[in-house]
Design a protein around this motif. Structure first.
Motif, PDB file in Angstrom:
ATOM      1  N   GLN A  63       0.880  -1.176   0.000  1.00  0.00           N
ATOM      2  CA  GLN A  63       0.000   0.000   0.000  1.00  0.00           C
ATOM      3  C   GLN A  63       0.912   1.219   0.000  1.00  0.00           C
ATOM      4  O   GLN A  63       1.452   1.589   1.040  1.00  0.00           O
ATOM      5  N   GLY A  64       1.099   1.783  -1.158  1.00  0.00           N
ATOM      6  CA  GLY A  64       2.033   2.905  -1.281  1.00  0.00           C
ATOM      7  C   GLY A  64       3.434   2.442  -0.968  1.00  0.00           C
ATOM      8  O   GLY A  64       3.960   1.533  -1.611  1.00  0.00           O
ATOM      9  N   THR A  65       4.029   3.042   0.067  1.00  0.00           N
ATOM     10  CA  THR A  65       5.395   2.662   0.459  1.00  0.00           C
ATOM     11  C   THR A  65       5.407   1.651   1.601  1.00  0.00           C
ATOM     12  O   THR A  65       6.472   1.248   2.045  1.00  0.00           O
ATOM     13  N   GLN A  66       4.234   1.264   2.060  1.00  0.00           N
ATOM     14  CA  GLN A  66       4.156   0.332   3.182  1.00  0.00           C
ATOM     15  C   GLN A  66       3.842  -1.082   2.738  1.00  0.00           C
ATOM     16  O   GLN A  66       3.172  -1.302   1.736  1.00  0.00           O
ATOM     17  N   ARG A  67       4.341  -2.021   3.523  1.00  0.00           N
ATOM     18  CA  ARG A  67       3.958  -3.419   3.369  1.00  0.00           C
ATOM     19  C   ARG A  67       2.964  -3.710   4.493  1.00  0.00           C
ATOM     20  O   ARG A  67       3.268  -3.529   5.666  1.00  0.00           O
ATOM     21  N   MET A  68       1.780  -4.153   4.097  1.00  0.00           N
ATOM     22  CA  MET A  68       0.722  -4.441   5.061  1.00  0.00           C
ATOM     23  C   MET A  68       0.613  -5.953   5.228  1.00  0.00           C
ATOM     24  O   MET A  68       0.654  -6.695   4.238  1.00  0.00           O
TER      25      MET A  68
END
Length: 109
Positions: A63-68
């Motif tokens: 999600q964008g620059t994040q890993r969820m």
């Protein structure tokens, strides 16, 4: 059976077990929140997350620059089904133990 062994092996580590519990309680979380309070580097948590993903216990999405991360229900379902399938064994074993204890307690002393 190999999948089940891999899942149990992955959960045998207290950090990985804690991560799965955290995801079960809180739902999807970014990797950064999984690091908090663990006293580990991002790289160390990353290795734990990889083991859990490969065992089919968690899933990852970007999600964008994040890993969820979130729990993979199918992986946990396999563990639950195996545990439930052993219920009859434990119930009959405990019944036999209860019978033995009852007989021992009824013997005159």
């Amino acid at each position: 059976m190999n999948t089940l062994l891999t899942a149990f092996s992955a959960l045998s580590d207290s950090t990985r077990f804690s991560i799965v519990e955290q995801l079960m309680e809180n739902g999807e979380l970014p990797a950064g929140e999984l690091i908090d309070g663990k006293g580990m580097s991002g790289a160390a948590i990353s290795r734990h997350l990889k083991v859990l993903r490969e065992a089919g216990l968690i899933q990852q999405r970007v999600q964008g620059t994040q890993r969820m991360y979130s729990v993979q229900p199918e992986g946990l379902r396999a563990i639950a089904e195996w545990t439930i399938s052993k219920r009859q064994f434990w119930e009959s074993s405990l019944d036999r133990l209860g019978d033995i204890l009852e007989r021992e307690n009824s013997w005159p002393t």
